[in-house]
Structure formats: C-alpha cells, structure tokens
Scaffold this motif. Sequence first.
Motif, PDB file in Angstrom:
ATOM      1  N   UNK A  21       7.523  73.481 -29.242  1.00  0.00           N
ATOM      2  CA  UNK A  21       7.595  73.842 -27.837  1.00  0.00           C
ATOM      3  C   UNK A  21       8.419  75.116 -27.683  1.00  0.00           C
ATOM      4  N   UNK A  22       8.086  75.848 -26.673  1.00  0.00           N
ATOM      5  CA  UNK A  22       8.808  77.092 -26.463  1.00  0.00           C
ATOM      6  C   UNK A  22       9.583  77.020 -25.157  1.00  0.00           C
ATOM      7  N   UNK A  23      10.341  78.059 -24.899  1.00  0.00           N
ATOM      8  CA  UNK A  23      11.092  78.104 -23.656  1.00  0.00           C
ATOM      9  C   UNK A  23      12.472  77.504 -23.811  1.00  0.00           C
ATOM     10  N   UNK A  24      13.181  77.530 -22.712  1.00  0.00           N
ATOM     11  CA  UNK A  24      14.544  77.028 -22.732  1.00  0.00           C
ATOM     12  C   UNK A  24      14.556  75.515 -22.550  1.00  0.00           C
ATOM     13  N   UNK A  25      15.621  74.924 -23.045  1.00  0.00           N
ATOM     14  CA  UNK A  25      15.803  73.488 -22.838  1.00  0.00           C
ATOM     15  C   UNK A  25      17.081  73.278 -22.052  1.00  0.00           C
ATOM     16  N   UNK A  26      17.146  72.117 -21.413  1.00  0.00           N
ATOM     17  CA  UNK A  26      18.401  71.708 -20.794  1.00  0.00           C
ATOM     18  C   UNK A  26      18.576  70.234 -21.069  1.00  0.00           C
ATOM     19  N   UNK A  27      19.815  69.804 -21.049  1.00  0.00           N
ATOM     20  CA  UNK A  27      20.126  68.403 -21.302  1.00  0.00           C
ATOM     21  C   UNK A  27      20.702  67.792 -20.036  1.00  0.00           C
ATOM     22  N   UNK A  28      20.151  66.647 -19.659  1.00  0.00           N
ATOM     23  CA  UNK A  28      20.669  65.919 -18.502  1.00  0.00           C
ATOM     24  C   UNK A  28      21.218  64.586 -18.993  1.00  0.00           C
ATOM     25  N   UNK A  29      22.241  64.110 -18.300  1.00  0.00           N
ATOM     26  CA  UNK A  29      22.796  62.797 -18.593  1.00  0.00           C
ATOM     27  C   UNK A  29      22.796  61.997 -17.304  1.00  0.00           C
ATOM     28  N   UNK A  30      22.431  60.740 -17.410  1.00  0.00           N
ATOM     29  CA  UNK A  30      22.384  59.902 -16.213  1.00  0.00           C
ATOM     30  C   UNK A  30      22.605  58.445 -16.581  1.00  0.00           C
ATOM     31  N   UNK A  31      23.039  57.675 -15.596  1.00  0.00           N
ATOM     32  CA  UNK A  31      23.291  56.247 -15.764  1.00  0.00           C
ATOM     33  C   UNK A  31      21.980  55.473 -15.625  1.00  0.00           C
ATOM     34  N   UNK A  32      21.912  54.357 -16.320  1.00  0.00           N
ATOM     35  CA  UNK A  32      20.777  53.444 -16.216  1.00  0.00           C
ATOM     36  C   UNK A  32      21.331  52.046 -15.990  1.00  0.00           C
ATOM     37  N   UNK A  33      20.792  51.364 -14.988  1.00  0.00           N
ATOM     38  CA  UNK A  33      21.223  49.990 -14.701  1.00  0.00           C
ATOM     39  C   UNK A  33      20.136  49.012 -15.130  1.00  0.00           C
ATOM     40  N   UNK A  50      12.360  70.367 -21.404  1.00  0.00           N
ATOM     41  CA  UNK A  50      11.907  71.717 -21.066  1.00  0.00           C
ATOM     42  C   UNK A  50      11.634  71.715 -19.560  1.00  0.00           C
ATOM     43  N   UNK A  51      12.543  72.302 -18.760  1.00  0.00           N
ATOM     44  CA  UNK A  51      12.421  72.188 -17.304  1.00  0.00           C
ATOM     45  C   UNK A  51      11.151  72.808 -16.730  1.00  0.00           C
ATOM     46  N   UNK A  52      10.516  73.722 -17.479  1.00  0.00           N
ATOM     47  CA  UNK A  52       9.274  74.297 -16.963  1.00  0.00           C
ATOM     48  C   UNK A  52       8.097  73.341 -17.167  1.00  0.00           C
ATOM     49  N   UNK A  53       8.303  72.274 -17.949  1.00  0.00           N
ATOM     50  CA  UNK A  53       7.224  71.331 -18.249  1.00  0.00           C
ATOM     51  C   UNK A  53       7.399  69.965 -17.586  1.00  0.00           C
ATOM     52  N   UNK A  54       8.645  69.589 -17.287  1.00  0.00           N
ATOM     53  CA  UNK A  54       8.887  68.254 -16.727  1.00  0.00           C
ATOM     54  C   UNK A  54      10.116  68.297 -15.831  1.00  0.00           C
ATOM     55  N   UNK A  55      10.078  67.517 -14.773  1.00  0.00           N
ATOM     56  CA  UNK A  55      11.212  67.474 -13.842  1.00  0.00           C
ATOM     57  C   UNK A  55      12.099  66.268 -14.137  1.00  0.00           C
ATOM     58  N   UNK A  56      13.350  66.359 -13.673  1.00  0.00           N
ATOM     59  CA  UNK A  56      14.256  65.213 -13.807  1.00  0.00           C
ATOM     60  C   UNK A  56      13.668  64.002 -13.092  1.00  0.00           C
ATOM     61  N   UNK A  57      13.062  64.229 -11.942  1.00  0.00           N
ATOM     62  CA  UNK A  57      12.481  63.126 -11.176  1.00  0.00           C
ATOM     63  C   UNK A  57      11.425  62.364 -11.960  1.00  0.00           C
ATOM     64  N   UNK A  58      10.623  63.082 -12.719  1.00  0.00           N
ATOM     65  CA  UNK A  58       9.586  62.434 -13.528  1.00  0.00           C
ATOM     66  C   UNK A  58      10.224  61.556 -14.601  1.00  0.00           C
ATOM     67  N   UNK A  59      11.320  62.024 -15.175  1.00  0.00           N
ATOM     68  CA  UNK A  59      12.030  61.227 -16.181  1.00  0.00           C
ATOM     69  C   UNK A  59      12.623  59.974 -15.546  1.00  0.00           C
TER      70      UNK A  59
END
Length: 73
Positions: A1-13, A51-60
């Motif tokens: 995959x190309x492009x920039x990546x970002x890392x998100x962290x979130x809680x799961x219940x 890869x934020x250009x391919x998927x949103x946080x909301x989709x995750x």
Amino acid sequence: MSGTTKTIEFKIEGMDCGHCVKQIEAAVGGLPGVEAIKVSLATNSASVTLHPEQISEGTIFEAVEDAGFDVPR
C-alpha cells in the motif's frame, strides 16, 4: 500500500476473553486500508494503523460494533 499512515487508539467495551480479541482483529484487520491492528484485553483498547485516504475511523468503529462490541465515542 502506498501513501501515509496514521495510528489511532480507542477503547473497546464488551471484551472478556482471547476469542474476543481475535474476533475484533479479524473483523478490522481484513478491511481494505488497515495496515495493522493490535487489540489489548488488559487495557480494553485497540491500536490500528490505517491509510486515511482508504478508510475512515468511523468505518473501523462500525466493524468493531458489527462484531458485537462497543466503541465509546
């Protein structure tokens, strides 16, 4: 995959075992645009490199919720 990546962290219940961790990792890890996922039962959280250009946080978050768990927002 190309492009920039970002890392998100979130809680799961709602996780209570190793099977829950594997279920979430499979649900999110298979999504296009997700490079890596690490779920921690000890901290009830996940770290996802995407890869934020391919998927949103909301989709995750929706994929986690579709697997039967809650993502507090």
